[in-house]
Structure formats: C-alpha cells, structure tokens
Write an enzyme that holds these catalytic residues in place. Structure first.
Site, PDB file in Angstrom:
ATOM      1  N   HIS A  61      32.765  32.003  64.594  1.00 14.12           N
ATOM      2  CA  HIS A  61      32.773  32.873  63.409  1.00 14.12           C
ATOM      3  C   HIS A  61      33.254  32.088  62.197  1.00 14.12           C
ATOM      4  O   HIS A  61      33.621  30.924  62.316  1.00 14.12           O
ATOM      5  CB  HIS A  61      33.584  34.149  63.648  1.00 14.12           C
ATOM      6  N   HIS A  63      35.804  32.189  60.006  1.00 16.84           N
ATOM      7  CA  HIS A  63      37.173  32.003  59.516  1.00 16.84           C
ATOM      8  C   HIS A  63      37.544  30.519  59.404  1.00 16.84           C
ATOM      9  O   HIS A  63      37.137  29.698  60.212  1.00 16.84           O
ATOM     10  CB  HIS A  63      38.175  32.722  60.420  1.00 16.84           C
ATOM     11  N   ASP A  65      40.103  28.812  60.036  1.00 17.77           N
ATOM     12  CA  ASP A  65      40.753  28.122  61.162  1.00 17.77           C
ATOM     13  C   ASP A  65      39.788  27.887  62.324  1.00 17.77           C
ATOM     14  O   ASP A  65      40.207  27.511  63.425  1.00 17.77           O
ATOM     15  CB  ASP A  65      42.005  28.885  61.624  1.00 17.77           C
ATOM     16  N   HIS A  66      38.491  28.095  62.062  1.00 15.52           N
ATOM     17  CA  HIS A  66      37.463  27.819  63.079  1.00 15.52           C
ATOM     18  C   HIS A  66      36.367  26.897  62.550  1.00 15.52           C
ATOM     19  O   HIS A  66      35.622  26.323  63.330  1.00 15.52           O
ATOM     20  CB  HIS A  66      36.848  29.130  63.594  1.00 15.52           C
ATOM     21  N   HIS A 119      35.876  41.464  65.380  1.00 16.69           N
ATOM     22  CA  HIS A 119      36.838  40.641  64.628  1.00 16.69           C
ATOM     23  C   HIS A 119      36.213  40.265  63.281  1.00 16.69           C
ATOM     24  O   HIS A 119      36.808  40.444  62.228  1.00 16.69           O
ATOM     25  CB  HIS A 119      37.191  39.407  65.444  1.00 16.69           C
ATOM     26  N   ASP A 138      37.708  34.346  68.712  1.00 18.21           N
ATOM     27  CA  ASP A 138      38.741  35.352  68.442  1.00 18.21           C
ATOM     28  C   ASP A 138      38.314  36.751  68.900  1.00 18.21           C
ATOM     29  O   ASP A 138      38.804  37.749  68.379  1.00 18.21           O
ATOM     30  CB  ASP A 138      39.066  35.401  66.944  1.00 18.21           C
ATOM     31  N   HIS A 176      43.034  30.862  70.384  1.00 20.30           N
ATOM     32  CA  HIS A 176      44.447  30.892  69.954  1.00 20.30           C
ATOM     33  C   HIS A 176      45.398  31.018  71.133  1.00 20.30           C
ATOM     34  O   HIS A 176      45.055  31.619  72.156  1.00 20.30           O
ATOM     35  CB  HIS A 176      44.704  32.082  69.020  1.00 20.30           C
TER      36      HIS A 176
HETATM   37 FE    FE Z   1      41.263  32.442  64.444  1.00 19.35          FE
HETATM   38 ZN    ZN Z   2      39.303  34.575  63.266  1.00 14.75          ZN
END
Ligand code: FE
Ligand code: ZN
Length: 260
Positions: A61, A63, A65-66, A119, A138, A176
C-alpha cells in the site's frame, strides 16, 4: 510444492521504529524481491553483503513507511516496482499496477495478489501458495489488524475473511512489530483464552530478548487474534456483543482497540 532446493530464502529486516522489510530471494533464478521497503539503505547493505541483485519491489500500500525506499532502490538497482493499480498515482516509481487475482513471479515461484481494502482503499497482499507464505503488509498483524484509515469495518472484515480462508499452515509476514501491544489488548477482550495467555508468555520473553515475534501462521492467529475470533462466544460476552452479526462484533473489537 517445491523440493528443499527450490525454497525461497526470506530475510527480515527491522527498520524505523517497528517496521519489517522482507527480502525474498530465489537462488535458482537469482531474482530477489523487497516487500515494502520503507527505506533503501538497509536493503542495499544486505544486497551487497549477500551478492544479490534486486529485481522487484512489492508494495502492499501507499503509506510512506512502506514505499519510502522505492525510488532510491529503483535508481540504484533498476528493479521493477509492483504495487496496487488503484494507488498508481500515489506510489513512487510504480511500473506495474496489480489487482485481485493477478499473478506475479519470482523465478518459478508465483504469488497471487489478493485485494484487502480497509487499512487503505488500495491495499493488496501477496500470497505464495506453493511456498505457504503470505506477505500481508498492514492488513493482518500478529494478534491484530490494521487501523481503518481509508476503509469501513465491513471492508476490512471481508478482507480478513479472505486471509482466514487460506490454509492454516500459511506463514504470515506482516509489516510491523506490534505484537506485544496487540496481545495486551487481546487479553482484555478474551481474558480466559488459554492459548492467548500462553502465547503472551512466549511473546513477552521474545521481546525482552529483542527477538522478532513475526512471522506467525494463520493457525496461530485463528487461536489468538481477536480480529479472527469474532465468533468466540467468550469474546462476544466480554464485549457485550452476543447475537450480533460477525461484522458488527468485528467493528466493535476494532473500535475498542482504537482507544486501547
Ligand atoms: Fe505501516
Ligand atoms: Zn500503513
């Protein structure tokens, strides 16, 4: 199924506060994929150390942090970036957009794309059926699930049903390390679950020793993840949702977790 010789090598790289990047290497073809590279440098370091060439990025996805390492990795390795089609305007460097049912390859290994909105609206997961392996970003966490940023409880519940239907031995690699907090919450909604209690003892020990608690399996999640256990009568009684629809029970667990 493959013989031992054809098994994928999977490396887990802890980055940022609590993210995991996964490197998947097929030694037969030499192809290597990075799943959700939040940052580039730790990936480049491992590639160099192993003598591997990055061929593919798999994003679940959009985001940061990905996908934070996407452009740097693409520039330095020439890899192909595979990501959800519906996120094509918000995933840096995307080369191929995928939808439910698409198949991606790593050498002779194949993964099916499963769409799991909730998410985020475009979230997908990558399921290597012959390798018993799921990269779930996530959507599903150990004893938890992702927050509903762009989706409804109904959407997320449907997404999780798809994962719940996978073979119980499927190994799940989530993005995570949220397990300990998730488990503490799980105990509040199902305090009498023996398997959950036992698992938390193991997890607390692992965290004390700074060990990862990921991966897990679908089977372990069925036994301990409250977001897989909306059909547990004990859980329903604890949160006062007996005789409600499964999706309503799920929504209530998610609501309670948000304020935990
Ligand atoms: Fe994440
Ligand atoms: Zn995420």
């Amino acid at each position: 199924m493959y013989g031992l010789k054809n098994m994928l090598t999977i490396l887990q790289l802890p980055v940022l506060n609590d993210n995991y990047i996964y490197l998947i290497h097929d030694h037969v073809s030499g192809e290597t994929a990075a799943v959700d590279p939040a940052v580039a440098q730790p990936v480049l370091n491992v590639l160099e150390q192993k003598g591997w060439q990055l061929t593919t990025i798999l994003n679940t996805h959009h985001h940061g942090d990905h996908v934070g390492g996407n452009l740097d990795l693409k520039q330095k390795t020439g890899c192909t970036i595979i990501a959800p089609l519906s996120d094509q305007n918000r995933i840096p460097g995307i080369d191929r957009g995928v939808i439910e049912g698409d198949v991606i390859t790593l050498g002779k290994h194949t993964a099916r794309v499963i769409s799991t909105p909730g998410h985020t609206s475009g979230h997908v997961v990558y399921y290597f059926a012959d390798d018993n392996t799921l990269f779930c970003g996530d959507t599903l966490f150990v004893m938890g699930c992702g927050r509903l940023f762009e989706g409804t409880a109904e959407q997320m519940w449907h997404s999780l049903q798809k994962l719940k239907a996978l073979p119980v031995a499927t190994i799940i690699y989530c993005a995570h390390e949220y397990t300990q907090t998730n488990g503490r919450f799980a105990l509040t909604v199902e305090p009498g679950n023996r398997k959950l209690q036992q698992r938390m003892d193991v997890i607390n020990q692992q965290r004390t020793n700074h060990q990862p608690t990921v991966p897990s399996t679908i089977e372990q999640e069925m036994a301990t993840n409250p977001f897989f256990r909306e059909d547990s009568l004990a859980l329903q009684e604890t949160i006062k949702m007996v005789n409600k629809k499964p999706v309503e029970v799920f929504a209530e667990i998610r609501r309670l977790k948000n304020s935990f």
